[in-house]
Scaffold this motif. Structure first.
Motif, PDB file in Angstrom:
ATOM      1  N   ALA A  32      64.651  70.928 -33.694  1.00 27.31           N
ATOM      2  CA  ALA A  32      64.675  70.006 -32.295  1.00 27.31           C
ATOM      3  C   ALA A  32      66.252  70.055 -31.675  1.00 27.31           C
ATOM      4  O   ALA A  32      66.844  68.959 -31.532  1.00 27.31           O
ATOM      5  CB  ALA A  32      64.230  68.628 -32.943  1.00 27.31           C
ATOM      6  N   GLY A  33      66.665  71.457 -31.879  1.00 26.84           N
ATOM      7  CA  GLY A  33      68.099  71.517 -30.636  1.00 26.84           C
ATOM      8  C   GLY A  33      69.631  71.171 -31.574  1.00 26.84           C
ATOM      9  O   GLY A  33      70.397  70.915 -31.143  1.00 26.84           O
ATOM     10  N   LYS A  34      68.924  70.506 -33.077  1.00 29.38           N
ATOM     11  CA  LYS A  34      70.145  70.181 -33.929  1.00 29.38           C
ATOM     12  C   LYS A  34      70.726  71.305 -34.575  1.00 29.38           C
ATOM     13  O   LYS A  34      70.645  72.024 -34.481  1.00 29.38           O
ATOM     14  CB  LYS A  34      69.855  69.305 -35.114  1.00 29.38           C
ATOM     15  CG  LYS A  34      69.133  68.234 -34.341  1.00 29.38           C
ATOM     16  CD  LYS A  34      68.140  67.190 -36.346  1.00 29.38           C
ATOM     17  CE  LYS A  34      67.708  66.584 -35.969  1.00 29.38           C
ATOM     18  NZ  LYS A  34      67.178  65.530 -36.594  1.00 29.38           N
ATOM     19  N   THR A  35      71.777  71.243 -34.887  1.00 31.92           N
ATOM     20  CA  THR A  35      73.668  72.011 -35.410  1.00 31.92           C
ATOM     21  C   THR A  35      73.900  72.187 -36.464  1.00 31.92           C
ATOM     22  O   THR A  35      74.613  73.308 -37.450  1.00 31.92           O
ATOM     23  CB  THR A  35      73.910  72.592 -34.362  1.00 31.92           C
ATOM     24  OG1 THR A  35      74.935  71.439 -33.951  1.00 31.92           O
ATOM     25  CG2 THR A  35      73.351  73.376 -32.859  1.00 31.92           C
ATOM     26  N   ASP A  36      73.699  70.756 -36.581  1.00 31.24           N
ATOM     27  CA  ASP A  36      74.286  69.915 -37.990  1.00 31.24           C
ATOM     28  C   ASP A  36      73.218  69.189 -38.104  1.00 31.24           C
ATOM     29  O   ASP A  36      72.742  67.952 -38.141  1.00 31.24           O
ATOM     30  CB  ASP A  36      75.677  69.177 -37.808  1.00 31.24           C
ATOM     31  CG  ASP A  36      76.293  69.374 -39.010  1.00 31.24           C
ATOM     32  OD1 ASP A  36      76.246  69.656 -40.334  1.00 31.24           O
ATOM     33  OD2 ASP A  36      76.990  67.942 -39.089  1.00 31.24           O
ATOM     34  N   LEU A  37      73.089  69.751 -39.742  1.00 34.49           N
ATOM     35  CA  LEU A  37      71.939  69.568 -40.522  1.00 34.49           C
ATOM     36  C   LEU A  37      72.600  68.452 -42.386  1.00 34.49           C
ATOM     37  O   LEU A  37      73.017  69.049 -42.482  1.00 34.49           O
ATOM     38  CB  LEU A  37      70.642  69.952 -40.478  1.00 34.49           C
ATOM     39  CG  LEU A  37      70.205  70.327 -39.769  1.00 34.49           C
ATOM     40  CD1 LEU A  37      68.587  71.626 -40.072  1.00 34.49           C
ATOM     41  CD2 LEU A  37      69.324  69.072 -38.492  1.00 34.49           C
ATOM     42  N   GLN A  38      72.523  67.815 -42.479  1.00 33.24           N
ATOM     43  CA  GLN A  38      72.554  67.138 -43.904  1.00 33.24           C
ATOM     44  C   GLN A  38      71.688  66.351 -44.803  1.00 33.24           C
ATOM     45  O   GLN A  38      70.348  65.805 -43.914  1.00 33.24           O
ATOM     46  CB  GLN A  38      73.584  65.996 -44.152  1.00 33.24           C
ATOM     47  CG  GLN A  38      74.856  66.778 -43.651  1.00 33.24           C
ATOM     48  CD  GLN A  38      76.009  64.988 -43.693  1.00 33.24           C
ATOM     49  OE1 GLN A  38      75.953  64.512 -43.808  1.00 33.24           O
ATOM     50  NE2 GLN A  38      77.502  65.368 -43.335  1.00 33.24           N
ATOM     51  N   ILE A  39      71.176  67.489 -45.397  1.00 37.13           N
ATOM     52  CA  ILE A  39      68.898  67.122 -46.053  1.00 37.13           C
ATOM     53  C   ILE A  39      69.549  66.492 -47.459  1.00 37.13           C
ATOM     54  O   ILE A  39      70.200  67.442 -48.589  1.00 37.13           O
ATOM     55  CB  ILE A  39      68.539  68.790 -46.519  1.00 37.13           C
ATOM     56  CG1 ILE A  39      68.579  68.977 -44.184  1.00 37.13           C
ATOM     57  CG2 ILE A  39      67.760  68.600 -46.705  1.00 37.13           C
ATOM     58  CD1 ILE A  39      68.290  70.592 -44.707  1.00 37.13           C
ATOM     59  N   VAL A  40      69.112  66.025 -47.663  1.00 31.96           N
ATOM     60  CA  VAL A  40      69.310  64.898 -49.245  1.00 31.96           C
ATOM     61  C   VAL A  40      67.848  65.096 -49.938  1.00 31.96           C
ATOM     62  O   VAL A  40      66.980  64.160 -49.083  1.00 31.96           O
ATOM     63  CB  VAL A  40      69.682  63.612 -49.180  1.00 31.96           C
ATOM     64  CG1 VAL A  40      69.807  63.698 -50.966  1.00 31.96           C
ATOM     65  CG2 VAL A  40      71.000  63.814 -49.292  1.00 31.96           C
ATOM     66  N   LEU A  41      67.499  65.885 -50.975  1.00 32.47           N
ATOM     67  CA  LEU A  41      66.110  65.408 -51.727  1.00 32.47           C
ATOM     68  C   LEU A  41      65.853  64.932 -52.510  1.00 32.47           C
ATOM     69  O   LEU A  41      66.900  63.809 -52.898  1.00 32.47           O
ATOM     70  CB  LEU A  41      65.950  67.184 -52.502  1.00 32.47           C
ATOM     71  CG  LEU A  41      65.236  68.679 -51.576  1.00 32.47           C
ATOM     72  CD1 LEU A  41      65.781  69.697 -52.265  1.00 32.47           C
ATOM     73  CD2 LEU A  41      64.586  67.746 -50.495  1.00 32.47           C
ATOM     74  N   LYS A  42      64.605  64.103 -52.853  1.00 36.45           N
ATOM     75  CA  LYS A  42      64.171  63.173 -54.165  1.00 36.45           C
ATOM     76  C   LYS A  42      64.268  63.730 -55.289  1.00 36.45           C
ATOM     77  O   LYS A  42      63.339  64.485 -55.014  1.00 36.45           O
ATOM     78  CB  LYS A  42      64.147  62.104 -53.451  1.00 36.45           C
ATOM     79  CG  LYS A  42      64.575  61.060 -51.925  1.00 36.45           C
ATOM     80  CD  LYS A  42      63.444  60.001 -51.630  1.00 36.45           C
ATOM     81  CE  LYS A  42      64.873  59.519 -50.791  1.00 36.45           C
ATOM     82  NZ  LYS A  42      63.625  57.840 -49.980  1.00 36.45           N
ATOM     83  N   GLU A  43      64.169  62.902 -56.084  1.00 36.87           N
ATOM     84  CA  GLU A  43      64.163  63.595 -57.736  1.00 36.87           C
ATOM     85  C   GLU A  43      62.743  63.149 -57.247  1.00 36.87           C
ATOM     86  O   GLU A  43      62.294  61.670 -56.998  1.00 36.87           O
ATOM     87  CB  GLU A  43      64.890  62.688 -58.719  1.00 36.87           C
ATOM     88  CG  GLU A  43      65.769  63.320 -58.694  1.00 36.87           C
ATOM     89  CD  GLU A  43      66.559  62.864 -59.947  1.00 36.87           C
ATOM     90  OE1 GLU A  43      65.961  62.339 -61.420  1.00 36.87           O
ATOM     91  OE2 GLU A  43      67.943  62.815 -60.680  1.00 36.87           O
ATOM     92  N   ASN A  44      62.190  63.863 -57.966  1.00 37.11           N
ATOM     93  CA  ASN A  44      60.206  63.509 -58.344  1.00 37.11           C
ATOM     94  C   ASN A  44      59.677  64.076 -59.616  1.00 37.11           C
ATOM     95  O   ASN A  44      59.533  64.525 -60.254  1.00 37.11           O
ATOM     96  CB  ASN A  44      59.085  64.946 -57.086  1.00 37.11           C
ATOM     97  CG  ASN A  44      58.218  64.372 -57.204  1.00 37.11           C
ATOM     98  OD1 ASN A  44      57.282  63.596 -58.031  1.00 37.11           O
ATOM     99  ND2 ASN A  44      56.670  65.939 -56.898  1.00 37.11           N
TER     100      ASN A  44
END
Length: 457
Positions: A32-44
């Motif tokens: 959606a047009g974002k240029t800076d993403l910070q992604i945090v995954l949760k433990e499963n």
């Protein structure tokens, strides 16, 4: 990189990024047009608790030390293929599935490779080696079962497979578990699936035009200090037949008048024949039906299934075909807290029907000779003789493929009664008796062929 930083070029702003890692919940992010993403995954934690079939037992993913990949039933549900080989293609790293020497013929199996080249203990030769394939603990082929019956597939990639199964698993192992009945509180569930698909050659070499073929043959003979096959009259006849088929001579009799001047499979003819269009289809169909019934309660459960697969070939004349019928049954009864009785049975019947060729009506060749002849028939060979208009010229071959056949029937039955004893938690004793029988029949029909010559049949 090691710190988790990444750069991805995305053209479509509506694109969705999917980020996954073993032991963590997969996350989807709309760009959606974002240029800076910070992604945090949760433990499963649940993913690490998942049970994987390894050899004769099971382990949780978190405890695995060997190189093992698992493919779940959802993969097979989303791939409407009739061949388990094709269903596994591209599902896990290191698993290479390719066409066998049978190519794309109906019912053809595939080659499967996990560990690359392997040295043969008997000969010392280095070459491709296929892994051991076990289906419900029984050595079988992936081509023997209906993909709809598969629950999961575990792929043992390293030397740990040999430590369990011995040298026969030196190239790895593929462990297939088929579906079983479940506790459905006495309810019976029926599931039906059907698919229709079309097969086309991915690559089919385009044949040279008759006139280009003639010029090329003449050039080859000139380069070899030989005389040309086609003189100016022949070349003119080929051009005329390309523009208006049959408007010029297509073949002439030999000097004695008792045969046609063919050359090698029509090389001295002057016709303009599109043999690809005469012999080959543009596409062929595949049809698949499968139905399964399952049910059970706390004490007993069952799984019953039936499958039908019908595949056509690409030959327009002497069409080849493959049919397969599968029946599968599993019944499990929990006698008491420590004793369970099971019965597993499988039945497969398959048919193949292919055209074939013979040498001088005496020596049987096989279906590969048919494909060999397709590549050797020259575009300058006429389809019909110039006297009677019959498809009985000596080097056309194909008119006899409808009746010259190799038919096979394969029957396979598998029975496996099993006793499972659990005297206390942590100890499970399995006693299996596996019985597998294959009955194969082959029927070969070769005709005494007729040919047309200038002075009659």
């Amino acid at each position: 990189d090691f710190d988790g930083k990444f750069i991805i070029q995305v053209v479509n702003e509506a694109a969705v990024l999917q980020v996954s890692y073993l032991g963590y919940t997969t996350k989807e992010i709309v760009v959606a047009g974002k240029t800076d993403l910070q992604i945090v995954l949760k433990e499963n934690a649940a993913a690490l608790e998942e049970v994987v079939v390894v050899g004769y037992g099971t382990q949780k993913k978190i405890n695995l030390t060997a190189a093992v990949s698992q493919v779940g039933s959802e993969v097979f549900e989303n791939r409407p293929t009739a061949n388990a080989f094709r269903s596994l293609q591209g599902t896990t790293p290191g698993l290479v599935i390719s066409n066998s020497s049978s190519g794309g013929e109906p019912g053809a199996s595939s080659d499967i490779n996990i560990r690359g080249f392997v040295t043969s203990g008997g000969t010392g030769d280095i070459g491709d080696a296929e892994p051991l394939v076990l289906i419900d603990g029984i050595e079988m082929s992936l081509n023997d079962i209906d993909p709809e019956d598969i629950e999961s597939v575990s792929i043992l990639k390293d030397a740990a497979a040999a430590s369990i199964y011995g040298s026969q698993a030196a190239a790895g192992a593929v462990i297939v578990t088929t579906r079983s009945g479940q506790n459905s509180q006495g309810q019976i569930k029926v599931n039906y699936n059907s698919s229709y698909s079309i097969t086309q050659p991915s690559i089919w070499p385009e044949s040279a035009s008759p006139i280009n073929f003639a010029y090329t043959i003449n050039d080859a003979r000139t380069n070899n200090n030989q005389g040309a096959y086609y003189d100016e009259t022949d070349l003119a006849n080929i051009m005329a037949n390309m523009e208006n088929p049959g408007s010029a001579p297509t073949i002439v009799s030999n000097a004695s008048g008792n045969g046609w001047d063919y050359g090698t499979i029509g090389i001295e003819g002057t016709a303009a024949t599109d043999w690809d269009d005469i012999i080959m289809k543009k596409w062929a169909q595949r049809v698949k039906h499968s139905v399964n019934i399952t049910g059970g309660n706390e004490k007993m459960n069952f799984y019953l299934s039936a499958g039908l697969y019908d595949e056509e070939g690409l030959l327009k004349v002497g069409d080849e075909s493959y049919q397969r019928y599968n029946l599968d049954a599993k019944i499990s009864s929990k006698v008491n807290d420590w004793l369970t009785l099971e019965l597993l049975s499988k039945y497969r019947k398959s048919y193949t029907d292919f055209p074939t060729e013979a040498n001088s009506n005496t020596t049987f060749w096989n279906k590969s000779r048919v494909l060999d002849l397709i590549t050797k028939i020259k575009p300058t060979l006429p389809q019909y003789d110039p006297i009677y208009g019959l498809e009985l010229l000596q080097h056309t071959y194909y008119p006899f493929w409808d009746d010259q056949r190799v038919k096979t029937e394969n029957n396979q039955i598998v029975l496996s009664p099993r006793i499972i004893i659990e005297p206390f938690d942590g100890l499970k004793i399995n006693a299996n008796f596996n019985y597998k029988r294959d009955n194969n029949f082959q029927e070969i029909s070769i005709l005494a062929s007729q040919t047309v010559v200038p002075n009659g049949l």
